[in-house]
Scaffold this motif. Structure first.
Motif, short mmCIF file in Angstrom:
data_model
loop_
_atom_site.label_atom_id
_atom_site.label_comp_id
_atom_site.label_asym_id
_atom_site.label_seq_id
_atom_site.Cartn_x
_atom_site.Cartn_y
_atom_site.Cartn_z
N PRO A 161 0.83 -1.21 0.00
CA PRO A 161 0.00 0.00 0.00
C PRO A 161 0.87 1.26 0.00
N GLY A 162 0.43 2.24 -0.76
CA GLY A 162 1.20 3.48 -0.86
C GLY A 162 2.20 3.45 -1.98
N ARG A 163 2.72 2.28 -2.30
CA ARG A 163 3.66 2.14 -3.41
C ARG A 163 2.98 1.58 -4.65
N ASP A 164 2.25 0.49 -4.46
CA ASP A 164 1.64 -0.19 -5.60
C ASP A 164 0.17 0.14 -5.79
N LEU A 165 -0.49 0.59 -4.73
CA LEU A 165 -1.90 0.96 -4.79
C LEU A 165 -2.20 1.93 -3.66
N LYS A 166 -3.32 2.63 -3.77
CA LYS A 166 -3.75 3.57 -2.74
C LYS A 166 -4.92 2.98 -1.98
N ILE A 167 -4.89 3.08 -0.64
CA ILE A 167 -6.00 2.62 0.20
C ILE A 167 -6.58 3.81 0.94
N SER A 168 -7.90 3.95 0.89
CA SER A 168 -8.61 4.94 1.70
C SER A 168 -9.47 4.19 2.71
N TYR A 169 -9.36 4.57 3.98
CA TYR A 169 -10.13 3.90 5.03
C TYR A 169 -11.36 4.72 5.39
N HIS A 170 -12.43 4.00 5.76
CA HIS A 170 -13.69 4.64 6.12
C HIS A 170 -14.19 4.06 7.44
N SER A 171 -14.97 4.84 8.15
CA SER A 171 -15.43 4.44 9.48
C SER A 171 -16.54 3.39 9.43
N SER A 172 -17.14 3.19 8.27
CA SER A 172 -18.20 2.19 8.14
C SER A 172 -18.29 1.73 6.69
N PRO A 173 -18.88 0.55 6.46
CA PRO A 173 -19.07 0.10 5.07
C PRO A 173 -19.97 1.05 4.28
N PHE A 174 -20.88 1.75 4.95
CA PHE A 174 -21.78 2.66 4.24
C PHE A 174 -21.00 3.78 3.56
N GLU A 175 -19.98 4.29 4.23
CA GLU A 175 -19.15 5.33 3.63
C GLU A 175 -18.36 4.78 2.45
N THR A 176 -17.84 3.56 2.61
CA THR A 176 -17.12 2.93 1.50
C THR A 176 -18.03 2.75 0.30
N VAL A 177 -19.26 2.32 0.56
CA VAL A 177 -20.23 2.11 -0.52
C VAL A 177 -20.52 3.43 -1.23
N GLN A 178 -20.74 4.48 -0.48
CA GLN A 178 -21.04 5.78 -1.09
C GLN A 178 -19.90 6.24 -1.99
N MET A 179 -18.68 6.08 -1.53
CA MET A 179 -17.52 6.49 -2.32
C MET A 179 -17.38 5.65 -3.58
N TYR A 180 -17.66 4.36 -3.45
CA TYR A 180 -17.53 3.48 -4.60
C TYR A 180 -18.62 3.77 -5.64
N VAL A 181 -19.86 3.89 -5.20
CA VAL A 181 -20.96 4.14 -6.13
C VAL A 181 -20.77 5.48 -6.84
N ALA A 182 -20.17 6.45 -6.14
CA ALA A 182 -19.89 7.76 -6.74
C ALA A 182 -18.67 7.71 -7.66
N ARG A 183 -18.04 6.54 -7.80
CA ARG A 183 -16.87 6.32 -8.64
C ARG A 183 -15.66 7.13 -8.17
N ARG A 184 -15.60 7.34 -6.88
CA ARG A 184 -14.43 7.99 -6.30
C ARG A 184 -13.43 6.95 -5.79
N LEU A 185 -13.76 5.70 -5.98
CA LEU A 185 -12.87 4.57 -5.71
C LEU A 185 -12.87 3.67 -6.94
N ASP A 186 -11.75 3.00 -7.17
CA ASP A 186 -11.69 2.02 -8.26
C ASP A 186 -12.23 0.67 -7.82
N ALA A 187 -12.12 0.40 -6.53
CA ALA A 187 -12.57 -0.89 -5.99
C ALA A 187 -12.86 -0.72 -4.50
N ALA A 188 -13.61 -1.66 -3.95
CA ALA A 188 -13.98 -1.59 -2.53
C ALA A 188 -13.96 -2.99 -1.93
N VAL A 189 -13.43 -3.08 -0.71
CA VAL A 189 -13.48 -4.31 0.08
C VAL A 189 -14.73 -4.25 0.94
#
Length: 335
Positions: A161-189
């Motif tokens: 992480p940081g070298r080969d890919l970027k990780i953004s952390y969120h306080s809940s899956p709902f925030e991760t989902v919002q970012m992903y659906v808005a296409r502000r993430l390439d992928a989501a765990v």
């Protein structure tokens, strides 16, 4: 009425502190005809709701209360105050509670794989972890199970992480989902059922996301089976000591409930939708993408210790600093 002086206040405070350290069974007596239980949303809710409605449980325990917990801190408070005596929980939360001195016993593991990834189709294929090179990935709950499993797999795949890919952390899956659906993430765990809910939402927006099953990636990169002992059911030790027949009956009812979910996924999904804000379609997708099997805690111990040891390499605090000892596991004779 006389006011307490400073010395009396100090005595009262000391007495309160002492009371807080006493075994709660000296204060709370578990009733034979009542059981207070808890669960997070998702498939653990379906399993535990079905088990509590089992005919044998209804006959044995007339009063059954099932509440949902929002985060481990809320669950920890309920267990510490003995407000609930039995709960569905991620296995690392159970180990952490035990290692921090909460008198709990793990009864079983019944969820063996809920983690996956969704990827924007515009970013290309997502067939293996290595395909994430150069992408921006969203992850909920930094330092918790989804994060540690993902980073463990990245390490096995040689990605940093940081070298080969970027990780953004969120306080809940709902925030991760919002970012992903808005296409502000390439992928989501995401764990189930959030992964299915997000996939269905993406389809409504005209996207057909790529999916990657992290259990399969675990198997590919470690050489082990494609299963992760992620969640199960624990009880307070007082329940086992004071009402062992309740524990044995619930263990059997949970096994029947897990089998029922596999045999009747549509009916099980309807039960989940009736008891939570998630739709039947979301539950159906989650059931199809989750490995469910009820394994008594003592039988699951080798798999748990392998799993815990691997993730503790990244964060020993994940399980409270050490592997739980034998007292953590419900004895086979109690099932």
């Amino acid at each position: 009425m006389s006011h307490l002086n400073r010395r009396e206040l100090l005595k009262l405070a000391a007495g309160s502190a002492l009371l807080a350290t006493l075994p709660l069974r000296s204060v709370f007596a578990q009733q034979a005809d009542r059981l207070a239980a808890a669960t997070p949303f998702g498939l653990p809710l379906v399993i535990l709701a079905r088990a509590l409605d089992d005919p044998e449980i209804r006959a044995l325990i007339p009063e059954r209360d099932l509440r949902d917990w929002k985060d481990p801190d809320q669950l920890r408070a309920w267990l510490a105050r003995a407000e609930v005596m039995l709960t569905a929980t991620p296995t690392n939360v159970a180990a952490n509670l035990y290692n921090r001195g909460v008198p709990v016993v793990l009864m079983n593991v019944n969820v063996w794989g809920t983690l996956g990834m969704l990827g924007l189709p515009s970013q290309g294929r997502l067939a293996r972890i290595e395909d994430l090179a150069g992408r921006h990935v969203g992850v909920p709950w930094r330092g918790d199970m989804p994060d540690l499993v993902f980073r463990y797999l990245l390490e096995k795949a040689g990605l940093e992480p940081g070298r080969d890919l970027k990780i953004s952390y969120h306080s809940s899956p709902f925030e991760t989902v919002q970012m992903y659906v808005a296409r502000r993430l390439d992928a989501a765990v995401l764990p189930e059922p959030m992964r299915t809910a997000t996939r269905l939402q993406s389809v409504q927006f005209g996207q057909q996301p790529n999916e990657l099953d992290l259990q399969q990636e675990w198997a590919r990169l470690t050489g082990e089976q494609p299963v992760l002992p992620q969640a199960g059911v624990l009880c307070r030790r007082e329940l086992l000591e004071q009402q062992p027949e309740q524990v044995a009956a619930m263990q059997a009812a949970i096994a029947r409930a897990v089998a029922w979910v596999g045999d009747e996924p549509q009916v099980a999904a309807r039960l989940g939708a009736d008891k939570s804000p998630l739709s039947q379609g979301v539950y159906e997708g989650a059931i199809a993408r989750t490995t469910l099997k009820m394994v008594p805690a003592t039988e699951a111990r080798p798999a748990l210790e392998t799993f815990f040891s691997a993730l503790a390499e990244l964060s020993s605090g994940f399980i409270g600093g050490k592997l739980p000892d034998a007292g953590f596991y419900l004895p086979a004779s109690a099932s």
